[in-house]
Write a protein that holds these residues in place. Structure first.
Motif, mmCIF file in Angstrom:
data_model
loop_
_atom_site.group_PDB
_atom_site.id
_atom_site.type_symbol
_atom_site.label_atom_id
_atom_site.label_comp_id
_atom_site.label_asym_id
_atom_site.label_seq_id
_atom_site.Cartn_x
_atom_site.Cartn_y
_atom_site.Cartn_z
ATOM 1 N N TRP A 43 0.803 -1.232 0.000
ATOM 2 C CA TRP A 43 0.000 0.000 0.000
ATOM 3 C C TRP A 43 0.830 1.274 0.000
ATOM 4 O O TRP A 43 1.829 1.370 0.710
ATOM 5 C CB TRP A 43 -0.887 -0.003 1.262
ATOM 6 C CG TRP A 43 -1.584 1.290 1.506
ATOM 7 C CD1 TRP A 43 -1.119 2.361 2.229
ATOM 8 C CD2 TRP A 43 -2.879 1.684 1.024
ATOM 9 N NE1 TRP A 43 -2.045 3.382 2.224
ATOM 10 C CE2 TRP A 43 -3.130 2.989 1.496
ATOM 11 C CE3 TRP A 43 -3.851 1.046 0.233
ATOM 12 C CZ2 TRP A 43 -4.313 3.669 1.217
ATOM 13 C CZ3 TRP A 43 -5.020 1.743 -0.045
ATOM 14 C CH2 TRP A 43 -5.247 3.030 0.447
ATOM 15 N N ASN A 45 -0.153 5.783 0.169
ATOM 16 C CA ASN A 45 -1.041 6.926 -0.068
ATOM 17 C C ASN A 45 -0.218 8.202 -0.237
ATOM 18 O O ASN A 45 0.602 8.238 -1.176
ATOM 19 C CB ASN A 45 -2.214 7.006 0.920
ATOM 20 C CG ASN A 45 -1.901 6.973 2.383
ATOM 21 O OD1 ASN A 45 -1.446 5.961 2.906
ATOM 22 N ND2 ASN A 45 -2.157 8.047 3.080
ATOM 23 N N ASP A 46 -0.369 9.194 0.585
ATOM 24 C CA ASP A 46 0.164 10.533 0.285
ATOM 25 C C ASP A 46 1.664 10.586 -0.048
ATOM 26 O O ASP A 46 2.451 9.939 0.628
ATOM 27 C CB ASP A 46 0.012 11.460 1.501
ATOM 28 C CG ASP A 46 -1.312 11.345 2.205
ATOM 29 O OD1 ASP A 46 -2.195 10.647 1.713
ATOM 30 O OD2 ASP A 46 -1.441 11.973 3.274
ATOM 31 N N TYR A 61 6.758 8.616 0.949
ATOM 32 C CA TYR A 61 5.313 8.405 0.782
ATOM 33 C C TYR A 61 4.763 7.562 1.915
ATOM 34 O O TYR A 61 5.488 6.748 2.508
ATOM 35 C CB TYR A 61 5.016 7.756 -0.584
ATOM 36 C CG TYR A 61 5.786 6.479 -0.857
ATOM 37 C CD1 TYR A 61 5.228 5.231 -0.567
ATOM 38 C CD2 TYR A 61 7.074 6.518 -1.378
ATOM 39 C CE1 TYR A 61 5.939 4.064 -0.807
ATOM 40 C CE2 TYR A 61 7.791 5.351 -1.615
ATOM 41 C CZ TYR A 61 7.219 4.124 -1.322
ATOM 42 O OH TYR A 61 7.927 2.974 -1.543
ATOM 43 N N GLN A 62 3.508 7.766 2.215
ATOM 44 C CA GLN A 62 2.804 6.966 3.211
ATOM 45 C C GLN A 62 2.737 5.533 2.690
ATOM 46 O O GLN A 62 2.227 5.281 1.584
ATOM 47 C CB GLN A 62 1.392 7.520 3.430
ATOM 48 C CG GLN A 62 1.381 8.856 4.148
ATOM 49 C CD GLN A 62 1.663 8.697 5.632
ATOM 50 O OE1 GLN A 62 0.793 8.340 6.406
ATOM 51 N NE2 GLN A 62 2.891 8.970 6.032
ATOM 52 N N TRP A 70 -4.315 -0.102 3.831
ATOM 53 C CA TRP A 70 -3.759 0.880 4.767
ATOM 54 C C TRP A 70 -3.509 0.179 6.094
ATOM 55 O O TRP A 70 -4.282 -0.690 6.515
ATOM 56 C CB TRP A 70 -4.763 2.030 4.947
ATOM 57 C CG TRP A 70 -4.194 3.202 5.683
ATOM 58 C CD1 TRP A 70 -3.475 4.225 5.151
ATOM 59 C CD2 TRP A 70 -4.318 3.472 7.086
ATOM 60 N NE1 TRP A 70 -3.134 5.115 6.134
ATOM 61 C CE2 TRP A 70 -3.639 4.679 7.332
ATOM 62 C CE3 TRP A 70 -4.917 2.827 8.171
ATOM 63 C CZ2 TRP A 70 -3.548 5.265 8.601
ATOM 64 C CZ3 TRP A 70 -4.831 3.392 9.441
ATOM 65 C CH2 TRP A 70 -4.158 4.599 9.649
ATOM 66 N N ASP A 272 -9.552 10.793 -8.528
ATOM 67 C CA ASP A 272 -8.405 10.131 -7.891
ATOM 68 C C ASP A 272 -7.195 11.040 -7.784
ATOM 69 O O ASP A 272 -6.130 10.770 -8.358
ATOM 70 C CB ASP A 272 -8.043 8.854 -8.666
ATOM 71 C CG ASP A 272 -9.116 7.796 -8.478
ATOM 72 O OD1 ASP A 272 -9.382 7.437 -7.332
ATOM 73 O OD2 ASP A 272 -9.705 7.376 -9.489
ATOM 74 N N TRP A 290 -1.262 11.918 -4.523
ATOM 75 C CA TRP A 290 -1.625 10.503 -4.463
ATOM 76 C C TRP A 290 -2.676 10.282 -5.553
ATOM 77 O O TRP A 290 -3.709 10.967 -5.567
ATOM 78 C CB TRP A 290 -2.197 10.227 -3.074
ATOM 79 C CG TRP A 290 -2.727 8.851 -2.845
ATOM 80 C CD1 TRP A 290 -2.277 7.684 -3.363
ATOM 81 C CD2 TRP A 290 -3.827 8.513 -1.977
ATOM 82 N NE1 TRP A 290 -3.022 6.639 -2.879
ATOM 83 C CE2 TRP A 290 -3.976 7.117 -2.031
ATOM 84 C CE3 TRP A 290 -4.690 9.257 -1.176
ATOM 85 C CZ2 TRP A 290 -4.968 6.454 -1.309
ATOM 86 C CZ3 TRP A 290 -5.664 8.599 -0.459
ATOM 87 C CH2 TRP A 290 -5.794 7.204 -0.522
ATOM 88 N N ASP A 292 -5.100 8.238 -6.225
ATOM 89 C CA ASP A 292 -6.143 7.325 -5.749
ATOM 90 C C ASP A 292 -6.986 8.145 -4.801
ATOM 91 O O ASP A 292 -6.808 9.355 -4.701
ATOM 92 C CB ASP A 292 -5.541 6.101 -5.026
ATOM 93 C CG ASP A 292 -5.464 4.893 -5.959
ATOM 94 O OD1 ASP A 292 -6.526 4.490 -6.450
ATOM 95 O OD2 ASP A 292 -4.360 4.395 -6.212
ATOM 96 N N SER A 293 -7.860 7.484 -4.086
ATOM 97 C CA SER A 293 -8.657 8.223 -3.113
ATOM 98 C C SER A 293 -9.110 7.259 -2.035
ATOM 99 O O SER A 293 -9.076 6.040 -2.230
ATOM 100 C CB SER A 293 -9.872 8.853 -3.795
ATOM 101 O OG SER A 293 -10.702 7.814 -4.267
ATOM 102 N N TRP A 294 -9.524 7.809 -0.906
ATOM 103 C CA TRP A 294 -9.967 6.957 0.194
ATOM 104 C C TRP A 294 -11.214 6.174 -0.181
ATOM 105 O O TRP A 294 -11.465 5.105 0.366
ATOM 106 C CB TRP A 294 -10.211 7.797 1.458
ATOM 107 C CG TRP A 294 -8.926 8.299 2.019
ATOM 108 C CD1 TRP A 294 -8.503 9.599 2.076
ATOM 109 C CD2 TRP A 294 -7.858 7.511 2.580
ATOM 110 N NE1 TRP A 294 -7.245 9.657 2.614
ATOM 111 C CE2 TRP A 294 -6.832 8.403 2.941
ATOM 112 C CE3 TRP A 294 -7.668 6.145 2.799
ATOM 113 C CZ2 TRP A 294 -5.631 7.973 3.521
ATOM 114 C CZ3 TRP A 294 -6.478 5.718 3.369
ATOM 115 C CH2 TRP A 294 -5.485 6.619 3.725
ATOM 116 N N GLY A 307 -2.055 2.025 -5.021
ATOM 117 C CA GLY A 307 -1.646 3.422 -4.908
ATOM 118 C C GLY A 307 -0.493 3.766 -5.827
ATOM 119 O O GLY A 307 0.347 2.928 -6.157
#
Ligand code: FRU
Length: 484
Positions: A43, A45-46, A61-62, A70, A272, A290, A292-294, A307
Motif C-alpha cells: 500500500w 497513499n500521500d 510516501y505513506q 492501509w 483520484d 496521491w 487514488d482516493s480513500w 496506490g
C-alpha cells in the motif's frame, strides 16, 4: 533506446486500419503502471517530504509495507533525477517510539546546513482515541534517518485546533522557518501556523486560514507557497464534496500570520487526486499527488499493490493571477512514436486513429481544437475497446464551456462523469491526455484544469477515435506512444 530497435514499439500505433482492430484480442495482464511512480509492493497513499537535494528529487510516501491495505504508516522512500527512472531506497521511517507507535503520518522535508530534516506526525491510539503530535527525524546521507530525542517537538494541539492535528509542512521565509499543521474545529477545517528560528523550538502563531463553513470540517495536508506575486494555499478537506482538493490564491502576511484568499477552486476535477504536496525543485514549483482516493475500490489490490503518484506537475501563476498546471516538460523524454494529423475536419462523425495496446506502451494525446471553426455541441476523443463495449471519453461541451471525463463504462474501478468548467470565449482549446495501464490524466486550456482518474480497463487494446456531435470540429491531433 531508439524506436526502431525496440520491437515493442514497431506495431504499437497502427495506422487507421480496421483489419488490425478486428485482429486485436482483449487480454488484460496487469494494472502495473509503466511510467508513474508506485511502491514496489503493497500500500501507498500521500506523497511526503518532497525535496530536491544534491541533484536528486527525493520522494517519501505513506506506506504500509506488509499488505495492500492501509495499516501502521511508514515512510517509503525513492529518489529520481528525472521523474521517469526511480531508485527505490530503504524505508525511511517506521513506527518505533511511544509517540509514533501506531504510525508515522504525513509531513514534509527541508534541507539546512547539509542535513535533511523530515517533519511528520507521530500517531498512536490511547484508550481508543487517536493522539497526533509533530516530530522530526534527520539524516546527513539522505538514506538513514534518526528520530529527534526531543520528539515530539509539538506535543499537543493549540486551543484553536482539535485532536485531528497532522501533516506538518515546513518552509523558510526570510530568516525564519514556518510550519503549518492541518486541523479543524467547530465544523471548520483550519490551518495552524507555527514559527521557529532553529527548526527545533516551535512557537504557535495562530490560525493562518480556515474554512468558510462549506469547505470541509478538517483540512488535511495543508501547503502554503509563493507563486509569482501571490501565495497559494492547498488543502485536502474532509467533510466537503467527495474530498475534492481545493486551492486558494491570495496573500500571506508573515507579520500577522494570516493568509487572505482572493478566490478558491478545485485543484483537480477527477476522482483520484488527493493529498498533493508541492516543493521547489531545481528551478520550479512541482506538485505530486496521491493518484487514488480513500473512497476508491482499488482493483490492483488483488496483485498485492495499491496506490501511485500522479505525473509530476509544474505550477505557475499567469499574468491574470490564475493557476496553471502542466505536466513537467521533461516527461517528453517518454515519447517514442508519433501519429499525427493537422486540419482534421469532422462533421457529425468519428475518425479512428489506429489501435494502441496499453499493456505495451503508454499513450499521450494532444488535441488543438480551433473553436472558431467548430460548431459541434460536443466533441473530443473516445478510447474504446475493439468491441466498443468499454469507453473512456474526454470531451468538451461548447454550449456550457465544460470539459468532461466519462469513465462510466471504462471497465472495473471508478464510474462516473467528471466535469470542469473552463474559461469561456476562447478561440482555441488544447486538451492533453496521458493514459497508462490503469490511469488517465487530462490537462486542458493551457493548464487551467486537470482531471485525474484511476481506470481498470478490461481490455487494454484501445482504439482512439475523434468525434463531433451536432456540427463540425476542426482540430489537429498528435498521438505519442510513451515508454521509458
Ligand atoms: C491524507 C491522510 C493524512 C494522514 C495520512 C495517513 O490522505 O489522511 O492526513 O497523515 O493520510 O496515512
Amino acid at each position: 533506446m531508439s524506436a526502431k530497435n525496440n520491437s515493442n514499439y514497431e506495431s504499437l500505433l497502427y495506422k487507421a486500419d480496421n483489419s488490425v482492430i478486428k485482429a486485436a484480442a482483449a487480454v488484460v495482464d496487469t494494472y502495473r503502471l509503466q511510467y508513474h511512480f508506485m511502491p514496489q509492493a503493497y500500500w501507498m497513499n500521500d506523497p511526503n517530504g518532497l525535496v530536491y537535494w544534491s541533484g536528486y528529487y527525493h520522494v517519501f510516501y505513506q506506506h504500509h509495507p506488509y499488505s495492500p491495505d492501509w495499516g501502521p504508516m511508514h515512510w517509503g522512500h525513492a529518489r529520481t533525477k528525472d521523474f521517469i527512472n526511480w531508485e527505490h531506497l530503504p524505508i525511511a521511517l517506521a513506527p518505533s517510539e511511544d509517540y509514533d507507535a501506531d504510525g508515522c503520518f504525513s509531513g514534509s522535508a527541508v534541507v539546512e546546513d547539509g542535513v535533511l530534516h523530515l517533519f511528520y506526525t507521530g500517531y498512536r491510539i490511547i484508550d481508543g482515541q487517536p493522539v497526533q503530535v509533530q516530530c522530526r527525524a534527520t539524516s546527513s546521507d539522505g538514506i538513514h534517518f534518526v528520530k529527534d530525542p526531543h520528539n515530539p517537538l509539538i506535543s499537543t494541539y493549540p486551543p484553536d485546533g482539535s485532536a485531528d492535528f497532522r501533516d506538518p509542512k515546513v518552509w523558510r521565509h526570510d530568516d525564519l522557518w514556518f510550519m503549518i499543521v492541518g486541523s479543524g474545529k467547530d465544523g471548520r477545517g483550519k490551518v495552524l501556523l507555527y514559527k521557529s528560528s532553529d527548526l527545533s523550538q516551535w512557537h504557535y502563531v495562530g490560525v493562518a486560514a480556515e474554512s468558510d463553513g462549506t469547505q470541509g470540517t478538517i483540512w488535511e495536508c495543508p501547503d502554503i507557497f509563493p507563486l509569482g506575486s501571490k501565495h497559494v494555499l492547498v488543502v485536502s478537506p474532509i467533510g466537503a464534496e467527495r474530498r475534492r482538493v481545493i486551492y486558494f490564491v491570495g496573500e500571506m502576511d508573515y507579520e500577522s500570520g494570516k493568509f487572505t484568499a482572493e478566490y478558491f477552486k478545485k485543484l483537480d476535477y477527477g476522482p483520484d487526486f488527493y493529498a498533493p504536496q508541492t516543493f521547489f525543485g531545481a528551478d520550479r514549483r512541482i506538485l505530486l499527488a496521491w493518484m487514488d482516493s480513500w473512497e476508491a475500490n482499488i482493483a490492483s489490490k488483488k496483485d498485492n499493490w495499491a496506490g501511485a503518484l500522479t505525473l509530476p506537475r509544474e505550477l505557475a501563476m499567469d499574468r491574470n493571477g490564475r493557476l496553471r498546471i502542466h505536466p513537467l516538460p521533461g516527461l517528453k523524454e517518454l515519447r517514442k512514436e508519433r501519429v499525427s494529423a493537422a486540419n482534421v475536419l469532422l462533421e457529425n462523425n468519428q475518425r479512428v486513429f489506429g489501435l494502441c495496446d496499453l499493456q505495451k506502451i503508454g499513450l499521450e494525446v494532444i488535441l488543438h481544437a480551433d473553436l472558431v471553426g467548430t460548431t459541434a455541441s460536443d466533441f473530443g476523443i473516445v478510447f474504446a475497446d475493439t468491441r466498443n463495449s468499454q469507453q473512456i471519453t474526454v470531451g468538451f461541451k461548447g454550449n456550457c464551456g465544460k470539459l468532461y471525463l466519462d469513465i462510466e463504462n471504462a471497465g472495473l474501478g471508478n464510474k462516473g462523469i467528471f466535469w470542469a468548467e473552463l474559461l469561456p470565449q476562447q478561440e482555441k482549446l488544447d486538451i492533453r491526455i496521458f493514459l497508462d495501464r490503469s490511469s488517465i490524466e487530462v490537462f486542458a486550456d493551457n493548464g487551467a484544469a486537470s482531471m485525474t482518474a484511476r481506470i481498470y480497463p478490461r481490455s487494454h487494446k484501445l482504439v482512439p477515435q475523434l468525434f463531433a456531435v451536432d456540427g463540425k470540429l476542426t482540430t489537429s491531433i498528435e498521438l505519442w506512444s510513451l515508454a521509458k
